[in-house]
Enzyme design. Structure first.
Site, PDB file in Angstrom:
ATOM      1  N   ARG A  50       0.829  -1.212   0.000  1.00  0.00           N
ATOM      2  CA  ARG A  50       0.000   0.000   0.000  1.00  0.00           C
ATOM      3  C   ARG A  50       0.863   1.262   0.000  1.00  0.00           C
ATOM      4  NH1 ARG A  50      -3.059  -1.423   5.269  1.00  0.00           N
ATOM      5  NH2 ARG A  50      -0.863  -1.866   5.594  1.00  0.00           N
ATOM      6  N   LYS A 156       3.867 -19.528   4.952  1.00  0.00           N
ATOM      7  CA  LYS A 156       3.185 -20.048   6.136  1.00  0.00           C
ATOM      8  C   LYS A 156       2.626 -18.865   6.919  1.00  0.00           C
ATOM      9  CE  LYS A 156       6.190 -20.030  10.062  1.00  0.00           C
ATOM     10  NZ  LYS A 156       6.919 -20.602  11.124  1.00  0.00           N
ATOM     11  N   ASP A 185       7.799 -24.139   2.847  1.00  0.00           N
ATOM     12  CA  ASP A 185       8.287 -24.349   4.205  1.00  0.00           C
ATOM     13  C   ASP A 185       9.792 -24.216   4.064  1.00  0.00           C
ATOM     14  OD1 ASP A 185       9.439 -25.400   6.524  1.00  0.00           O
ATOM     15  OD2 ASP A 185       7.684 -26.624   6.929  1.00  0.00           O
ATOM     16  N   HIS A 186      10.314 -23.059   4.479  1.00  0.00           N
ATOM     17  CA  HIS A 186      11.706 -22.765   4.103  1.00  0.00           C
ATOM     18  C   HIS A 186      12.697 -23.774   4.693  1.00  0.00           C
ATOM     19  CE1 HIS A 186      11.749 -20.642   7.973  1.00  0.00           C
ATOM     20  NE2 HIS A 186      13.049 -20.819   7.945  1.00  0.00           N
ATOM     21  N   LYS A 190      16.729 -25.743   3.194  1.00  0.00           N
ATOM     22  CA  LYS A 190      18.043 -25.658   3.855  1.00  0.00           C
ATOM     23  C   LYS A 190      18.947 -26.765   3.314  1.00  0.00           C
ATOM     24  CE  LYS A 190      16.347 -23.619   8.137  1.00  0.00           C
ATOM     25  NZ  LYS A 190      17.013 -22.322   8.132  1.00  0.00           N
ATOM     26  N   GLU A 224      15.360 -21.839  20.085  1.00  0.00           N
ATOM     27  CA  GLU A 224      15.670 -20.438  19.775  1.00  0.00           C
ATOM     28  C   GLU A 224      16.016 -19.700  21.053  1.00  0.00           C
ATOM     29  OE1 GLU A 224      12.939 -18.497  16.654  1.00  0.00           O
ATOM     30  OE2 GLU A 224      11.791 -20.174  17.433  1.00  0.00           O
ATOM     31  N   ASP A 243       3.123 -22.735  15.118  1.00  0.00           N
ATOM     32  CA  ASP A 243       4.151 -21.961  14.434  1.00  0.00           C
ATOM     33  C   ASP A 243       5.336 -22.820  13.983  1.00  0.00           C
ATOM     34  OD1 ASP A 243       4.974 -19.340  13.606  1.00  0.00           O
ATOM     35  OD2 ASP A 243       6.522 -19.394  15.163  1.00  0.00           O
ATOM     36  N   HIS A 248       7.481 -27.003  10.282  1.00  0.00           N
ATOM     37  CA  HIS A 248       8.917 -27.284  10.165  1.00  0.00           C
ATOM     38  C   HIS A 248       9.329 -28.622  10.792  1.00  0.00           C
ATOM     39  CE1 HIS A 248       9.017 -23.243   8.836  1.00  0.00           C
ATOM     40  NE2 HIS A 248       9.001 -22.681  10.016  1.00  0.00           N
ATOM     41  N   LYS A 351      11.167 -20.994  22.565  1.00  0.00           N
ATOM     42  CA  LYS A 351      11.839 -19.695  22.487  1.00  0.00           C
ATOM     43  C   LYS A 351      12.476 -19.373  23.844  1.00  0.00           C
ATOM     44  CE  LYS A 351       8.972 -17.834  18.861  1.00  0.00           C
ATOM     45  NZ  LYS A 351       9.997 -17.762  17.814  1.00  0.00           N
TER      46      LYS A 351
HETATM   47  P1  NAP Z   1       4.896  -7.445   7.242  1.00  0.00           P
HETATM   48  O1  NAP Z   1       6.290  -6.949   7.444  1.00  0.00           O
HETATM   49  O2  NAP Z   1       3.839  -6.995   8.182  1.00  0.00           O
HETATM   50  O3  NAP Z   1       4.480  -6.984   5.763  1.00  0.00           O
HETATM   51  C1  NAP Z   1       3.170  -7.035   5.317  1.00  0.00           C
HETATM   52  C2  NAP Z   1       3.117  -6.568   3.878  1.00  0.00           C
HETATM   53  O4  NAP Z   1       1.756  -6.626   3.453  1.00  0.00           O
HETATM   54  C3  NAP Z   1       3.612  -5.160   3.665  1.00  0.00           C
HETATM   55  O5  NAP Z   1       4.361  -5.110   2.489  1.00  0.00           O
HETATM   56  C4  NAP Z   1       2.305  -4.374   3.486  1.00  0.00           C
HETATM   57  O6  NAP Z   1       2.509  -3.301   2.626  1.00  0.00           O
HETATM   58  C5  NAP Z   1       1.448  -5.397   2.800  1.00  0.00           C
HETATM   59  N1  NAP Z   1       0.027  -5.123   2.951  1.00  0.00           N
HETATM   60  C6  NAP Z   1      -0.702  -5.099   4.105  1.00  0.00           C
HETATM   61  N2  NAP Z   1      -1.990  -4.821   3.818  1.00  0.00           N
HETATM   62  C7  NAP Z   1      -2.068  -4.672   2.488  1.00  0.00           C
HETATM   63  C8  NAP Z   1      -3.130  -4.378   1.591  1.00  0.00           C
HETATM   64  N3  NAP Z   1      -4.379  -4.199   2.026  1.00  0.00           N
HETATM   65  N4  NAP Z   1      -2.832  -4.285   0.276  1.00  0.00           N
HETATM   66  C9  NAP Z   1      -1.573  -4.458  -0.175  1.00  0.00           C
HETATM   67  N5  NAP Z   1      -0.545  -4.753   0.604  1.00  0.00           N
HETATM   68  C10 NAP Z   1      -0.787  -4.845   1.918  1.00  0.00           C
HETATM   69  O7  NAP Z   1       4.805  -9.011   7.188  1.00  0.00           O
HETATM   70  P2  NAP Z   1       5.994 -10.069   6.882  1.00  0.00           P
HETATM   71  O8  NAP Z   1       6.739 -10.326   8.125  1.00  0.00           O
HETATM   72  O9  NAP Z   1       6.734  -9.628   5.674  1.00  0.00           O
HETATM   73  O10 NAP Z   1       5.157 -11.411   6.594  1.00  0.00           O
HETATM   74  C11 NAP Z   1       4.462 -11.620   5.398  1.00  0.00           C
HETATM   75  C12 NAP Z   1       3.977 -13.056   5.340  1.00  0.00           C
HETATM   76  O11 NAP Z   1       5.086 -13.932   5.357  1.00  0.00           O
HETATM   77  C13 NAP Z   1       3.101 -13.483   6.506  1.00  0.00           C
HETATM   78  O12 NAP Z   1       2.162 -14.418   6.047  1.00  0.00           O
HETATM   79  C14 NAP Z   1       4.086 -14.147   7.448  1.00  0.00           C
HETATM   80  O13 NAP Z   1       3.460 -15.092   8.291  1.00  0.00           O
HETATM   81  C15 NAP Z   1       4.988 -14.833   6.452  1.00  0.00           C
HETATM   82  N6  NAP Z   1       6.329 -15.110   6.961  1.00  0.00           N
HETATM   83  C16 NAP Z   1       7.171 -14.091   7.300  1.00  0.00           C
HETATM   84  C17 NAP Z   1       8.446 -14.363   7.735  1.00  0.00           C
HETATM   85  C18 NAP Z   1       9.428 -13.265   8.080  1.00  0.00           C
HETATM   86  O14 NAP Z   1      10.592 -13.593   8.290  1.00  0.00           O
HETATM   87  N7  NAP Z   1       9.030 -12.019   8.134  1.00  0.00           N
HETATM   88  C19 NAP Z   1       8.884 -15.690   7.838  1.00  0.00           C
HETATM   89  C20 NAP Z   1       8.013 -16.721   7.477  1.00  0.00           C
HETATM   90  C21 NAP Z   1       6.741 -16.397   7.028  1.00  0.00           C
HETATM   91  P3  NAP Z   1       2.314  -1.782   3.089  1.00  0.00           P
HETATM   92  O15 NAP Z   1       2.803  -1.685   4.484  1.00  0.00           O
HETATM   93  O16 NAP Z   1       3.109  -1.017   2.089  1.00  0.00           O
HETATM   94  O17 NAP Z   1       0.873  -1.575   2.951  1.00  0.00           O
END
Ligand code: NAP
Length: 507
Positions: A50, A156, A185-186, A190, A224, A243, A248, A351
């Site tokens: 967004r 996930k 599932d990353h 690995k 962790e 989680d 995993h 954790k």
């Molecule tokens: P995050 O940092 O909160 O990012 C969320 C993203 O979604 C942002 O780019 C946000 O963009 C976008 N977004 C939110 N509402 C939106 C909308 N209405 N329209 C368009 N874009 C929208 O989340 P994240 O940590 O990257 O995680 C993303 C996914 O990956 C989740 O399902 C999480 O469970 C999974 N995941 C993450 C990790 C990790 O290491 N972070 C690891 C494993 C899995 P704006 O802010 O620009 O709107």
């Protein structure tokens, strides 16, 4: 799992381009694939979120993230000049169906310019509640119709429980063919996890030992040191079982317990893994009580720093300070088939533990008769195969040997295959392997919908039982420990103990 062939012209559309996952994992992975010559010349990365950013602003942000998180270190100008122009950005709300025309137009523009059709990968790095709306809007815009070229990657968590996972599967299967779906599932990407299959199925000496006749029990620990931190809002609705174990750790168990596939194709490998999940013994409320332990961390000290307990963190973040969410889980599983009957698989994760590591230990049965005088055995230990997944990357076979000297003293020594000592090249990050596999259309290292459902089916009685019985003793372990005492008791009542998580060896 790739061979050195480059993919077709490729467009990566990253929903959640401004998010944490893209910053820490996806952007560095794509950049490293570029550096190592894996990306096709005709490649585009389209980020979306967004946030109102221009192409240039998004490119700058990606570069900053890559500088911070890439295993290859800071970007160099000459390399960035080659990579940067592939990056584009569109501000769009995923819920607004009209905005998807942007992607239709941009994909067409690129294909016209390249004079070639492109594989288009839609990566859903957004909160899971957006998965259905994005899939539906992509379909409405006609972007999913070409089953050979359009692929979707789902992060996930895949569902919150069995019912929601089934619903999501149903929705996705109504839009996509199976070959278009990549459930990530990353852990499966690995290096060390991929190597379990090479170790088992490319070596003849393993198979005769790989069963209940030689193996006494298996332990899988993913520990962790960090607490939940600012992800608590999300984590509190999830917990360690959802989680970590549902995905995993059970995937690791499947890799250890699967039958040999007849060939190394996605279909075969994934069939053999789902067989394991189907063979796993289901829990009843009574067996949940006897075979599972949950924990939540209290305050304490880690490496000289005072750290708050889960409930204090919850209060600070506006979450229920009496939360019943578990940050630790230990479970004893059985696989009811010929190979594994009677062999316990103990899984634990948590954790704020003493050390961060992912380790699988396979303990073999003792010798049938020990011929040496008892006093010769300085550290008598049954043979163990220790598969260190991270941070140490190694496979160690622990055997008894005679210590050099005129007297007879036996002690335990390790026969070691260590990545650091064996290979010069740095191992790729899991996401590099997996993103390249998506580009090449190889699903071997991805989960399949039926696998995910089986894993949910297995853990549902535990989740239900835990949710119905509020834990009376939370918090029940302190920071820097190895979890609640009951976790020790879980293995001790079978005559075992949790194996020490090895310190990473420095080289
Ligand atoms: P995050 O940092 O909160 O990012 C969320 C993203 O979604 C942002 O780019 C946000 O963009 C976008 N977004 C939110 N509402 C939106 C909308 N209405 N329209 C368009 N874009 C929208 O989340 P994240 O940590 O990257 O995680 C993303 C996914 O990956 C989740 O399902 C999480 O469970 C999974 N995941 C993450 C990790 C990790 O290491 N972070 C690891 C494993 C899995 P704006 O802010 O620009 O709107």
């Amino acid at each position: 799992m790739n061979t050195k062939i480059k993919s077709q012209p490729t467009i990566f559309v990253i929903f959640g381009g401004t998010g944490d996952l893209n910053a820490r994992k996806l952007a560095p992975a794509l950049y490293n694939l570029y550096l190592e010559g894996w990306l096709p010349e005709q490649f585009a990365l389209i980020g979306t979120g967004r946030s109102k950013l221009t192409d240039k602003e998004f490119e700058k942000r990606m570069r900053k993230d890559i500088d911070e998180f890439s295993r290859s270190g800071k970007t160099k100008d000459d390399k960035w000049e080659g990579f940067g122009p592939h990056i584009h950005y569109y501000p769009a709300d995923v819920q607004n169906a009209d905005t998807y025309q942007i992607f239709v137009d941009h994909i067409k523009e690129l294909e016209d310019e390249w004079k070639a059709p492109a594989n288009v990968i839609y990566y859903l790095a957004v909160a899971p509640n957006f998965f259905p709306v994005i899939a539906e809007n992509l379909a409405k815009a006609g972007l999913t119709a070409d089953a050979d070229r359009a692929r979707i990657v789902i992060e996930k968590p895949f569902g919150h429980d069995l019912e929601s996972a089934k619903e999501l599967n149903k929705l996705l299967n109504g839009i996509f063919q199976d070959k278009q779906l990549y459930l990530i599932d990353h852990y499966l990407g690995k290096e060390t996890v991929q190597n379990i299959m090479a170790f088992r199925f490319a070596n003849a000496i393993m198979e005769p030992l790989w069963n209940r006749n030689a193996i006494e029990h298996v332990q899988i620990s993913v520990t962790e040191q960090l607490g939940v931190g600012d992800r608590l809002g999300y984590y509190d609705g999830s917990g360690a079982l959802r989680d970590m174990i549902q995905n995993h750790l059970l995937q690791l168990l499947c890799t250890i317990a699967m039958e040999p596939p007849t060939n190394f194709t996605a279909e075969e490998v994934r069939n053999r893994k789902v067989d394991v999940l189907r063979a796993m013994r289901r829990f009843t409320p009574e067996t949940v009580r006897d075979n599972t332990v949950r924990g939540q961390y209290g305050p304490g000290w880690i490496e000289g720093k005072q750290v708050p307990g889960y409930r204090e963190e919850a209060e600070q973040q506006g979450v229920n300070p009496q939360s019943n969410t578990e940050t630790f889980a230990a479970i004893k599983f059985f696989v009811d088939n010929w190979r594994w009957q009677g062999v316990p698989f103990y899984l634990r994760t948590g954790k704020r533990l003493h050390r961060s590591a992912s380790v699988i230990t396979i303990q073999f049965k003792d010798v049938p008769h020990f011929i040496f005088p008892a006093e010769t055995a300085e550290t008598r230990r049954q043979n163990r195969l220790v598969i260190n997944i991270q941070p140490e990357m190694s496979i160690r076979l622990q055997v008894q040997a005679k210590r050099p000297g005129v007297d007879l003293v036996l002690n335990t020594v390790d026969m070691v295959f260590d990545y650091k000592g064996t290979y010069v090249a740095q191992a790729p990050e899991a996401y590099e392997t997996l993103l390249l596999d998506v580009m090449l259309g190889d699903q071997t290292l991805f989960m399949r919908g039926d696998q995910v459902e089986e894993a949910w089916d297995l853990v549902m009685p535990i989740l239900n039982s835990w949710e119905n019985r509020i834990s009376q003793n939370f918090p029940n372990y302190s920071a820097d420990s190895w979890g609640p005492e009951a976790a020790e008791a879980l293995v001790a009542k079978d005559g075992y103990h949790w194996f020490t998580i090895p310190l990473e060896t420095k080289k």
